[in-house]
Motif scaffolding. Structure first.
Motif, PDB file in Angstrom:
ATOM      1  N   LYS A   2       5.361   6.902   7.265  1.00  0.00           N
ATOM      2  CA  LYS A   2       4.051   7.074   7.877  1.00  0.00           C
ATOM      3  C   LYS A   2       2.995   6.888   6.803  1.00  0.00           C
ATOM      4  O   LYS A   2       3.103   7.420   5.696  1.00  0.00           O
ATOM      5  CB  LYS A   2       3.968   8.474   8.486  1.00  0.00           C
ATOM      6  CG  LYS A   2       2.703   8.770   9.236  1.00  0.00           C
ATOM      7  CD  LYS A   2       2.746  10.191   9.802  1.00  0.00           C
ATOM      8  CE  LYS A   2       1.416  10.568  10.434  1.00  0.00           C
ATOM      9  NZ  LYS A   2       1.409  11.974  10.905  1.00  0.00           N
ATOM     10  N   SER A   3       1.928   6.120   7.079  1.00  0.00           N
ATOM     11  CA  SER A   3       0.984   5.727   6.038  1.00  0.00           C
ATOM     12  C   SER A   3       0.319   6.912   5.359  1.00  0.00           C
ATOM     13  O   SER A   3       0.118   6.925   4.142  1.00  0.00           O
ATOM     14  CB  SER A   3      -0.071   4.785   6.624  1.00  0.00           C
ATOM     15  OG  SER A   3      -0.773   5.420   7.676  1.00  0.00           O
ATOM     16  N   LYS A   4      -0.048   7.922   6.119  1.00  0.00           N
ATOM     17  CA  LYS A   4      -0.624   9.142   5.564  1.00  0.00           C
ATOM     18  C   LYS A   4       0.270  10.304   5.990  1.00  0.00           C
ATOM     19  O   LYS A   4       0.435  10.556   7.180  1.00  0.00           O
ATOM     20  CB  LYS A   4      -2.040   9.363   6.076  1.00  0.00           C
ATOM     21  CG  LYS A   4      -3.006   8.228   5.760  1.00  0.00           C
ATOM     22  CD  LYS A   4      -3.323   8.149   4.274  1.00  0.00           C
ATOM     23  CE  LYS A   4      -4.361   7.058   4.006  1.00  0.00           C
ATOM     24  NZ  LYS A   4      -4.683   6.954   2.560  1.00  0.00           N
ATOM     25  N   GLU A 172      12.243   6.900   1.159  1.00  0.00           N
ATOM     26  CA  GLU A 172      10.815   6.849   0.863  1.00  0.00           C
ATOM     27  C   GLU A 172      10.301   8.145   0.253  1.00  0.00           C
ATOM     28  O   GLU A 172       9.175   8.208  -0.240  1.00  0.00           O
ATOM     29  CB  GLU A 172      10.049   6.526   2.142  1.00  0.00           C
ATOM     30  CG  GLU A 172      10.408   5.147   2.681  1.00  0.00           C
ATOM     31  CD  GLU A 172      10.005   4.938   4.134  1.00  0.00           C
ATOM     32  OE1 GLU A 172       9.157   4.059   4.383  1.00  0.00           O
ATOM     33  OE2 GLU A 172      10.535   5.651   5.007  1.00  0.00           O
ATOM     34  N   ASP A 263       0.427   9.099   0.290  1.00  0.00           N
ATOM     35  CA  ASP A 263      -0.076   7.822   0.800  1.00  0.00           C
ATOM     36  C   ASP A 263       0.963   6.744   0.504  1.00  0.00           C
ATOM     37  O   ASP A 263       1.225   6.431  -0.660  1.00  0.00           O
ATOM     38  CB  ASP A 263      -1.412   7.502   0.131  1.00  0.00           C
ATOM     39  CG  ASP A 263      -2.047   6.214   0.636  1.00  0.00           C
ATOM     40  OD1 ASP A 263      -1.391   5.470   1.395  1.00  0.00           O
ATOM     41  OD2 ASP A 263      -3.196   5.938   0.260  1.00  0.00           O
ATOM     42  N   SER A 264       1.572   6.191   1.543  1.00  0.00           N
ATOM     43  CA  SER A 264       2.624   5.197   1.332  1.00  0.00           C
ATOM     44  C   SER A 264       2.104   3.931   0.662  1.00  0.00           C
ATOM     45  O   SER A 264       2.853   3.239  -0.038  1.00  0.00           O
ATOM     46  CB  SER A 264       3.297   4.848   2.666  1.00  0.00           C
ATOM     47  OG  SER A 264       2.388   4.227   3.544  1.00  0.00           O
ATOM     48  N   SER A 265       0.833   3.607   0.841  1.00  0.00           N
ATOM     49  CA  SER A 265       0.290   2.406   0.206  1.00  0.00           C
ATOM     50  C   SER A 265       0.259   2.561  -1.315  1.00  0.00           C
ATOM     51  O   SER A 265       0.379   1.577  -2.052  1.00  0.00           O
ATOM     52  CB  SER A 265      -1.113   2.103   0.739  1.00  0.00           C
ATOM     53  OG  SER A 265      -2.026   3.132   0.402  1.00  0.00           O
ATOM     54  N   ARG A 266       0.117   3.795  -1.778  1.00  0.00           N
ATOM     55  CA  ARG A 266       0.135   4.024  -3.221  1.00  0.00           C
ATOM     56  C   ARG A 266       1.529   3.793  -3.781  1.00  0.00           C
ATOM     57  O   ARG A 266       1.691   3.272  -4.893  1.00  0.00           O
ATOM     58  CB  ARG A 266      -0.331   5.438  -3.549  1.00  0.00           C
ATOM     59  CG  ARG A 266      -0.379   5.680  -5.035  1.00  0.00           C
ATOM     60  CD  ARG A 266      -1.310   6.803  -5.435  1.00  0.00           C
ATOM     61  NE  ARG A 266      -1.183   6.952  -6.874  1.00  0.00           N
ATOM     62  CZ  ARG A 266      -0.247   7.695  -7.460  1.00  0.00           C
ATOM     63  NH1 ARG A 266       0.602   8.379  -6.716  1.00  0.00           N
ATOM     64  NH2 ARG A 266      -0.157   7.758  -8.766  1.00  0.00           N
ATOM     65  N   GLU A 268       3.586   1.628  -2.703  1.00  0.00           N
ATOM     66  CA  GLU A 268       3.679   0.168  -2.790  1.00  0.00           C
ATOM     67  C   GLU A 268       2.991  -0.351  -4.046  1.00  0.00           C
ATOM     68  O   GLU A 268       3.534  -1.198  -4.772  1.00  0.00           O
ATOM     69  CB  GLU A 268       3.053  -0.465  -1.548  1.00  0.00           C
ATOM     70  CG  GLU A 268       2.972  -1.983  -1.553  1.00  0.00           C
ATOM     71  CD  GLU A 268       4.325  -2.659  -1.383  1.00  0.00           C
ATOM     72  OE1 GLU A 268       4.415  -3.864  -1.683  1.00  0.00           O
ATOM     73  OE2 GLU A 268       5.288  -1.968  -0.955  1.00  0.00           O
ATOM     74  N   ARG A 269       1.807   0.170  -4.345  1.00  0.00           N
ATOM     75  CA  ARG A 269       1.066  -0.280  -5.534  1.00  0.00           C
ATOM     76  C   ARG A 269       1.824   0.068  -6.809  1.00  0.00           C
ATOM     77  O   ARG A 269       1.906  -0.747  -7.735  1.00  0.00           O
ATOM     78  CB  ARG A 269      -0.332   0.341  -5.554  1.00  0.00           C
ATOM     79  CG  ARG A 269      -1.273  -0.174  -4.488  1.00  0.00           C
ATOM     80  CD  ARG A 269      -2.718   0.196  -4.786  1.00  0.00           C
ATOM     81  NE  ARG A 269      -2.918   1.644  -4.832  1.00  0.00           N
ATOM     82  CZ  ARG A 269      -3.181   2.400  -3.781  1.00  0.00           C
ATOM     83  NH1 ARG A 269      -3.271   1.846  -2.565  1.00  0.00           N
ATOM     84  NH2 ARG A 269      -3.376   3.699  -3.908  1.00  0.00           N
ATOM     85  N   ARG A 272       4.673  -2.213  -7.454  1.00  0.00           N
ATOM     86  CA  ARG A 272       4.262  -3.563  -7.860  1.00  0.00           C
ATOM     87  C   ARG A 272       3.972  -3.632  -9.353  1.00  0.00           C
ATOM     88  O   ARG A 272       4.269  -4.647  -9.995  1.00  0.00           O
ATOM     89  CB  ARG A 272       3.020  -3.980  -7.073  1.00  0.00           C
ATOM     90  CG  ARG A 272       3.303  -4.320  -5.618  1.00  0.00           C
ATOM     91  CD  ARG A 272       2.035  -4.692  -4.887  1.00  0.00           C
ATOM     92  NE  ARG A 272       2.305  -5.058  -3.497  1.00  0.00           N
ATOM     93  CZ  ARG A 272       1.361  -5.434  -2.629  1.00  0.00           C
ATOM     94  NH1 ARG A 272       0.088  -5.488  -3.006  1.00  0.00           N
ATOM     95  NH2 ARG A 272       1.699  -5.741  -1.382  1.00  0.00           N
TER      96      ARG A 272
END
Length: 294
Positions: A2-4, A172, A263-266, A268-269, A272
């Motif tokens: 979940k993104s948040k 995750e 935050d799942s987007s973090r 990912e960053r 990378r």
């Protein structure tokens, strides 16, 4: 994932009877849900005192099946509050066959999956090999409505192989329900070294795999049966981000509900810029399956 995501860990004493401890855990799960948490993690074997301080065949009567009485209660709580719960239970799989088992309840009250502790210690005060058969499910993340949870238990947290295999299978989050503490006879200096090592190795799992870690311990002194000795469980539960940074942390003795925003987007960053999975030399790691290289 979940993104948040709002995650929580319950640091609590576990030195009362089963019903009292369970009610306390449920009270804290209610507090977590009221704070908007998607996930509540409970300490290892939170239903009672840590019984592995000695070897007593009568203790096997504490074990229960899965599904069973406790899972029925926690399933109802998860469904009512629409929250994912991670609990560990002394599992009776069959007469004479027992495991230390984490059960994950999804928001609809269903059992999303379970994990049986793989690494079983056998040390003074921690005679777990007498009680628990090593797990046979493997290092497999549990799929839930909020993402894939890499649930491991206590002694598992010291092994980088376990964390890596969970991450490689898509975990995750790494989640470590724990019951660990000090021998009161050790020096304060030794206490500090042990605690620092415990925190450091788990933060390293977050760093090496680029995913958050939740470590949830119990607190309080628990006397060993028929002895003046015992274990002072050192608390210090924490939630760390994907670079190992401590987001929230408890002291060695406080009852505390830890809560953190992830935050799942973090994630990912971070993966990378630190592409460990890309640069692993899997063609040269065969010796990791050996006990020792002579």
């Amino acid at each position: 994932m979940k993104s948040k995501l709002i995650v929580s860990a319950v640091q609590q004493p576990c030195n009362e009877d089963r019903q009292t401890n369970l009610e306390f855990s449920i009270e804290k799960i209610h507090e977590a849900a009221a704070a908007g948490a998607d996930l509540a993690v409970l300490p290892e074997l939170h239903l009672g005192p840590y019984f592995c301080q000695n070897e007593d065949h009568n203790t096997f009567s504490l074990a229960q099946p899965i599904p069973g009485p406790t899972t029925e209660v926690l399933s109802a709580v998860a469904k009512k509050l629409e929250i994912v719960i991670v609990s560990t239970i002394f599992e009776e799989r069959a007469p004479g066959l027992y495991h230390n088992t984490a059960v994950v309840f999804d928001k609809d009250g269903s059992i999303a999956g379970k994990y049986r502790k793989m690494h079983i210690p056998d040390d003074p005060g921690f005679y777990e090999k007498y009680y628990f058969t090593p797990g046979d499910i493997g290092f497999k993340p549990i799929q839930t409505s909020i993402g894939k949870l890499g649930v491991l238990i206590c002694w598992d947290q010291w092994f980088p192989e376990a964390a890596r295999l969970m991450a490689l299978a898509g975990a995750e989050l790494l989640i470590y329900p724990t019951a660990i503490g000090w021998d009161p006879l050790d020096t304060p200096e030794e206490h500090k070294r042990q605690l620092d090592a415990w925190i450091t190795v788990q933060r390293a799992h977050a760093v090496a795999n680029g995913i958050p870690v939740i470590s949830c311990n119990r607190i309080g002194f628990e006397k060993a049966p028929d002895s003046d000795k015992g274990i002072n469980f050192w608390g210090n539960s924490f939630i760390a981000g994907p670079q190992g940074e401590i987001i929230t942390h408890a002291s060695e003795s406080e009852i505390k509900l830890l809560t953190a925003d992830l935050d799942s987007s973090r994630v990912e960053r971070v993966r990378r810029i630190w592409p460990y999975l890309r640069d692993r030399r899997i063609d040269d790691y065969g010796d990791l399956t050996k006990r020792f290289i002579d």
